[in-house]
Structures are given as C-alpha cells and as structure tokens.
Design an enzyme around this catalytic site. Structure first.
Site, PDB file in Angstrom:
ATOM      1  CD  GLU A 116      -0.976  -0.892  -5.675  1.00 55.54           C
ATOM      2  OE1 GLU A 116      -0.747  -1.817  -4.875  1.00 55.54           O
ATOM      3  OE2 GLU A 116      -1.799   0.008  -5.432  1.00 55.54           O
ATOM      4  CG  HIS A 133      -0.851  -3.251   0.285  1.00 54.47           C
ATOM      5  ND1 HIS A 133      -0.548  -4.027  -0.812  1.00 54.47           N
ATOM      6  CD2 HIS A 133      -1.451  -2.139  -0.219  1.00 54.47           C
ATOM      7  CE1 HIS A 133      -0.942  -3.411  -1.918  1.00 54.47           C
ATOM      8  NE2 HIS A 133      -1.501  -2.269  -1.573  1.00 54.47           N
ATOM      9  CD  GLU A 134      -3.244   0.534   1.617  1.00 51.71           C
ATOM     10  OE1 GLU A 134      -2.701   1.473   0.984  1.00 51.71           O
ATOM     11  OE2 GLU A 134      -3.978  -0.311   1.058  1.00 51.71           O
ATOM     12  CG  HIS A 170       0.593   2.387  -1.456  1.00 52.71           C
ATOM     13  ND1 HIS A 170       0.934   2.412  -2.778  1.00 52.71           N
ATOM     14  CD2 HIS A 170      -0.327   1.391  -1.327  1.00 52.71           C
ATOM     15  CE1 HIS A 170       0.251   1.472  -3.439  1.00 52.71           C
ATOM     16  NE2 HIS A 170      -0.508   0.833  -2.570  1.00 52.71           N
TER      17      HIS A 170
END
Lengths: 505, 505
Positions: free
Chosen positions: B293, B263-264, B267
C-alpha cells in the site's frame, strides 16, 4: 455402495473443477494475457495439468471404480449412476496410460507453441515455430507410444477428440467425399469468382460486434451466463454450464468475424444446454468434438447463412453499417454470403470447398505422425496440396500453413472433426426440420427457440452419457452419413439451397 | 544437500504456480466472469485452494525444510538460499495449523461472499450479504482458533497481511494519529467544502481511461507485460513478474477512476520490479501489504496529486476532455484534486481524512472479531462512527457499510495496512527525495524513471527476502513512524503541500 458412489462423485467433482481451471487458463492465455506472461503461464499450466493428471490416475480412484462395478450393473445403462461410472472408467483407463511427467510436458509445450505461433504469424517466419512443431510432434509420438496401438498411430490422437472412431472410418468417409468435393471445387472455380463485393470494404469492429451480439441475443445468449471476447484464433470455452465464453476476431476489412461468432455460439449453446444435473461431473461435456462442431457449423452455416435468418436480421446489419449496406439488397447480400469459390483460408471458406481444407490437413497430419513428412517440408507440402485441391498458391505463411493454431497448440487429430461435424450438422438439420416443421417461417420472425429447444432435447442435454455413435443413431437411426451433406453442397453450388423461397428448402 | 535444495525449489515452484492460478481465478471473477458463473467458480476456487493447501502442508515439505537447516545456516541470511528456506518455513509452519477443509471453506465463502456483495450493493439490501458476513466471520473465528493466540484474536488475521506486526503496535500507531486526524477533519469541515466543481460533471469513460494510460505509460507501464481492465472494486493482481493486471472503475460523473488506476499501478510496479531470480518462489511477492500500500499510495497521492506531475500531464487531460477542462487553469484543477473535506467513501477520500475511514473500519473489525459487535448491528455502528469521526451520515448502504468489499471477501485484518501504507509512503518519499534530489523538476519534464528506479533498488527487488520491519529499517533507519505523515497532512491541510512552488516540496 452408496458411500462409494458418493466418494466417486466427490473425487470426480474435484477433477472436473481442476479441468475447468485449466480451461480458464487457456481462455485467459488466448484472450487477455499480456504476451510477456507466456513463459510463466506455460509453467503454471504444466503444474496444474500434472496435479489434474495425478488425480485422474490416482490408484484409489481405480479401485473405487472397480468396487462400483456391481453398483453400475444394478443401474440402467442410461441412468446417471451407470453413465457416470462408465465414463469415469473410460477416462481413468486412458489417463493411467500416460505418465504425469508427459502430461505436464504436453501442456507446457502447447502453451509455448501457441505463443511461438503468434510470433511466427506476425513475423511471417516459419523458423520461429518449427522447433515448437518438432517438440510437439515428438511429444505426441511419446503419447501415442503410451497406448501401443496395433494399427494406425493416428487412431490414438483421434480417439481423444472422437471417442470410438477409427482413422480407417474417417478415411472411408473422407474418400466418399473427396472426389465430389474436388469436382465441385473445380466447377466453382470455373464458374468464376461471383460477386461478393459488398462483403469487402471497411466495417468498424464495434458495429460488427453489435450485429453479432444482436443475432446471438435472439438465439439465446444473455449477459448473465455468456460473454464475448477478442482473440486471434476464435474459440469457445466454458467454465461451467452457466459460464460460457465465446471469443472471436473481427477484422475491419470483412465480415468473417460475425460468422465466426455465430460458429462459436453453436459450441456455447451445446455447453449451456447440458443437463444441470451433470455439473461437476465428467458428463458435463459434449459427446465428441464432431458433435460439438456439428452444433457450431449448424448455427454458422445452416442458420447463419440462411435467407430466412437474414430476412429477419439484415435490417440490423443495415442500421449498424448504413454506409456499406443501405443500398445493397438483401438478395445481393445473401448471395455474396453464400458465394462458392475456392479461398485460401479454412476459417472463411465457403461451405462447398471447406471440406477440402480439412482433408488436406488430415492427410498432412497423418503423414507427419507416420514420420513420412518432415516438419521442415510442411509449408511446401501444405502449399502443394492447396494448389492441387483448390488451385491456389498461398502468398504468405499466415495465409498458408500458419493460418491454423492446431499444430502449435498440440491439437493433432482435431481437424477431421470439423468436417465430420459438417456432415452430422446436415443429418441433424433434416431430423429437426422433420420434427419441428418449417423453420424458415420461424427464423423470418426471429424465432430461434424452437430449434434451440429441439437441440437441447435431442442432442445437448445428454452430455457424455451417450457415445457419439449412440447419440447419432438415436437421433437419425443411422451412423455418420455423408450423402445428405453432399446433396446439401450440390444444392448450394447450384444456388438452390442458399436462398430458399419462403416455406421451401 | 544441493539435491534437497533443488527438491525444495521444485516443490515451491509448483506451490507458487498454483497460487498464481488462484490469483487468475480471483482476477477473472472480479473482472470478466458472467454473474451466473459464481456458484461453479466458488467450488473451483475451493478445490484449487485445497490442492494448494495440501501441497503447502505436505509433511514431506516439512521434513525437507528440517533437513535443510544446516544448509540454511551455511548461507548468509540475506542470500537467496537462506531467504528461500526461511520464508518457506514460515509459510509451511503457518499453513500446517489450518486444516485443508477449512482452507477450502474459506475460499468458497469468499467467492460466494463477493458475489452476494455485488448483488447486495446493487439492491441496497443488507439482508442479502448478512448471512455471508456471518458465515465469513464464523470461518474466521475457526481460523483464528487454529493458531490459539495468547493475546488478541485480531493478531492472527493481521499477521496474514502484515507479518510480525501486532494489533497492539497498530493500535499505538493509530492512537498517535487519531486525535490529530480528528482535529484536522474538524478543521477541514469548518473551513467549508472548498471548490472542486471542475471535478464534477460528465467525463466519458474512454477519455478517462486514455488519460490514465497516458500517465501510466510514462510511469513505466507497457502492453507487453501489463493490462488494465474494468471491475467494481479496483485491485491489482499479478500472474507473474511479467504479467501484471490492473483493474479499475471509471465512473462518468467524476475522475476518481483515474486516481484509482494510478493507485493500482503502484501495486503493479512493485510486483513488476521484483528480482526475476525470485520467479516461481514464495519470495516473489511484496514484503507485506502495508509495504504494498505504501507503493500504491505513493504513486496515487505523492506523485499523482502533485502539481509538478500535473504540469506535465494536465495538457493531456485537457486534450482528452476539452469541454470540461479547456477553460480550467492548472492551478484550479490541482487545488480541486487536493481539496481536503470529509467525504462518505474511503476510496475517494482526501489524504487528510482518509485515515479516519481506516481507523473506523479497524475498530469495527476488532469489535466483530471479539464478538462485541453483532453483524446485524454493523450498518448502524458504521454509520454512527461516520457521524462521530467525519460528521457525515451515509445516505445509502452503497455509500456506507457496503462501499468496501473486504468483509464479503474474507479480508478481515486488511484495512489497517492502507493507513500503515500511507505512513510508510511518506517515510520512503523523504528518503527518495534525499537520495535523488529534486523530483518535481523531473516530474515536470515527464521523467519518472529515477523514482521508479530508486524504488526498485531500495524496495521492490527484495521481495520477501527481508521482513517489512527489516526493509523499512534498512531504508529509513527507523520503524513505522507516523510523524512525517502527520506533518505531510498538516501541510496539505494548510494548502502548503498541495501546490508546491517549483523546487519546493
């Protein structure tokens, strides 16, 4: 007047906050930043340092300090109020000499120089770092010119690290040391390399780290206010009195990293034991770099290489590294740790020959700053002095002129404080032992708090309220005196200091 | 005019530098800072943010932006020049509404709130964090008042994360979602817990980290410009386009940390693939938090939970965790990874029920900001909605209202962007697949560059030159559209999306 003083405190608090942010940026740059971030970081540091410098040189701060003169005089010189105003005025007076643009450039060049030094060391290529050295020296000359010194230009850079001390004074101290140190180094070389086989081999990094942390935990480090990170060139950085960052470098082929960590602890303890009332003021720093180094060298050498200390912690080392030390006696290990023999690098030099590494750098720095040595000739000049003083020929740049980061990092003038710190550490040690009584007995039991407490009470808590000169005089009744240090080294060389019998020196 | 534009660039560069320093402080606070440093850090952040705010609101910057209006109009709206002036004006106009004192207070309170949240979570004691929540909400009210909103006060906090989007628009989107999500959650609960036994057990942190890094290395992470650290609440922070910091949290009892890390990465890739020409300008950020996001959720869910991806990387997981996965088939593992079943925490919720966690928080935030919900009642209100929407009763604060850091950290208004990001991620995915062709075939071979390149070209490189609305319209021809997302979830629930046959969805 009280309102003016409150305004001063508020201005100084913000300045101190920003200064600590700059410390955080340095810490991050040298411990965690991905290499590709260096360019942006250099700009960020330059910007922050410019903002900081604008605050430090704000004319409104200057007039506030002027307005507070009667208030200062109404307070005892050692009071918080008078100390704060005095130290703030000294900082302001120095800062206003330097244009903000130059401050920013110095910061930017230091960041870029550090990054180039990393690359040059890895590539063994002086050409990578040479333009940065040149730029740094050029900027340092500009900086020196801001102060229009009557005497030695080196006085200007020295004063940033050792307030009030002149180059001539350093020279006199180093002159006193040089001949005996050269004689001792020659004697050590002639005596043969000694036996430190047990310190060579393969020592897993994690085990080394655990040993270092076990020792430091007994010395006063805790997880609430301290941490330890990896870096290339070990250093200590404190973000606050309750936020102390040590960084070290563990190489699997030796145990130097353990001693470096003990060294950085000494710096950290100084910052940790400052009077909390000084938080967010310019008083919340060590008295000088030499005083700071006196603390790091005290814990590294006078405590960290001591037989009584190892009587207590050698079992930990043996438990962490059984294959390497189960069959090595404490005495053999301790003798190896205290072996005196000329070595190539300052960072892991023995106590006796260490001073020559510093004197060599001091002499080269002075030549560089005076324009008598061309930076292109620096590697050769460095090697020549290594041959002359220590009889060694650096086989590489990493083991020669690039072993230290200071010239890449803009820290011209810092080196002398290492040796001055050694000298002061022995002066302090003698005083502490006279006050506390037998330390060896305590160390053998793992009791280091009495020494740490003594240091807080007599050294640390004062921060910058006293000048280094005043502080040393208050503790020892004397100025910097090389004789106890020389006597300590003589004993060391003779194998007398290293392993004292219990209860004796 | 060129000189005025150069002056603007220089001012904005310094502002951006200081903003990145603030990011570094946050990163350090949440990854490395010893806990006792929190108090000093709060002051330091407050000071830095005040300095930054003074720069952002400098009237000289305002008149410069005014003077540059003709220059802006002489350039195409999408040009660097016009974009920079437009975005800088937007930032300046918003900033001048807020007094510097309040900006500093917000920063200080966020730091102190974070630290209190850590303590409260550990002690399972809401009373520790309540005064911080109260202070934060009070300051947020002061902040909202600076903008004197005609409509919903929530519009003000939302606009900081999702420029141009109104609360009413979010509400309309969430209204469209809520009933189908509730129905799906109920269906999932009724279908029973499914089998994810293989994801429960003991998974050494280092092995999890190595698996995550192996995947990310194929996705485009490298050591030169990225790093991964441990934290409590995972986040991404970029100090520069070439200095990307991911942080994650690996718990030995499950594999959530691997997915959080993926997920990170989403970003991070956004920040890493910005146009380098935007460095040191306010354009060097994502278009909005929802767009950010969309990237993290795309890599976490649409790529990271995909069968074709695991066809490629499951052997790595099996090699790192042989005791746990040697005897588990890829299909079993993948089914477990995509299991749909209501869970207590947002961070590890399945894709289908995830949205309800967000809607719940959005609703509570609105009540809090409108003054209709007392913070003392928040834990009970949180639990009540958990029961209502997901049929679950949080057994502890850490699994209830304290599972997220946002209210402690002053991030009221952020939550909706998670769900909006999910929606957008599916819209982007459909477009990418239409452009690139079969992605599964590539993923199975470990080829992720085509997707990363597509995202750079169509999303990342624009930075803030386009508004989120413009950017989405340019890519998809439409606004935020929940239908593709709902269809995706329906397929997921039906077990049709999760494990696509090769070549299928």
């Amino acid at each position: 007047m009280k309102r003016a003083f409150a305004e001063l405190r508020s201005r100084l608090a913000e300045i101190e906050d920003l200064a600590r942010v700059n410390v955080l940026m340095r810490w991050d740059t040298e411990t965690h930043m991905p290499p590709a971030g260096a360019g942006a970081r250099a700009e960020q540091r330059a910007t922050l340092v410019s903002v900081l410098h604008d605050r430090r040189t704000d004319p409104a701060l200057g007039s506030l300090l002027e307005r507070l003169r009667p208030f200062e005089e109404a307070h005892a010189p050692e009071s918080f109020e008078a100390s704060l105003i005095r130290v703030a005025r000294r900082d302001h007076d120095k800062a206003v000499r330097v244009p903000t643009r130059l401050r920013g450039e110095l910061a930017r060049a230091a960041s870029l120089g550090y990054e180039a030094w990393l690359r040059a060391s890895e590539a063994e290529d002086y050409a990578i770092v040479l333009p940065h050295f040149q730029r740094n020296l050029e900027l340092r000359h500009e900086y020196v010119a801001c102060f229009a010194p009557a005497g030695d230009p080196y006085d200007v850079v020295l004063d940033d690290y050792e307030p009030g001390l002149t180059t001539a004074e350093v020279e006199a101290i180093f002159d006193r040391l040089k001949a005996p140190l050269l004689a001792m180094a020659r004697a050590a070389a002639a005596a043969g390399p000694g036996d430190d086989d047990c310190l060579r081999g393969s020592f897993p990094r994690d085990a080394q780290r655990r040993v270092a942390l076990a020792i430091l935990s007994a010395w006063g480090m805790d997880d609430a206010a301290w941490r330890l990170d990896d870096t290339v060139h070990p250093f200590q950085a404190s973000m606050a009195i309750a936020d102390i960052r040590l960084s070290s470098h563990f190489d699997e082929s030796n145990l130097h990293g353990v001693l470096w960590t003990l060294h950085e602890f000494g710096h950290g303890l100084y910052e940790r034991q400052l009077d909390v009332a000084y938080a967010r003021t310019p008083l919340a720093h060590g008295a000088s770099c030499a005083f700071h180094e006196s603390q790091s060298r005290l814990w590294e050498n006078l405590v960290g290489r001591r037989l009584s200390t190892w009587r207590w912690c050698y079992p930990t080392l043996q438990a962490e590294l059984p294959a390497q030390f189960a069959d090595v006696s404490l005495e053999t290990f301790h003798r190896a740790l205290n072996r005196v023999h000329p070595s190539l690098t300052r960072g892991d030099a023995d106590e006796v020959t260490y001073g020559l590494h510093v004197i060599l750098r001091f002499e080269l720095e002075r030549e560089l700053l005076a324009g008598r040595l061309d930076l292109r000739e620096l590697p050769a000049a460095f090697d020549a002095k290594m041959r002359e003083y220590l009889g060694l020929d650096p086989p590489s740049l990493a083991l020669g002129v690039l072993q230290d980061v200071h010239w890449a990092d803009m820290m011209f003038g810092y080196f002398p404080t290492y040796l001055l710190g050694n000298i002061v550490s022995v002066q302090l040690w003698e005083r502490a032992e006279a006050d506390i009584g037998d330390l060896d007995e305590r160390f053998e039991r793992g009791e280091f708090a009495p020494l740490a407490d003594w240091l807080r009470e007599h050294v640390h808590r004062f921060g910058r309220t006293l000048t280094p000169h005043e502080l040393l005089r208050r503790i020892t009744g004397a100025g910097i005196d090389a004789d106890p240090y020389l006597a300590h080294l003589e004993r060391k060389l003779a194998g007398q200091t290293g392993p004292p019998a219990a209860g004796g020196r």
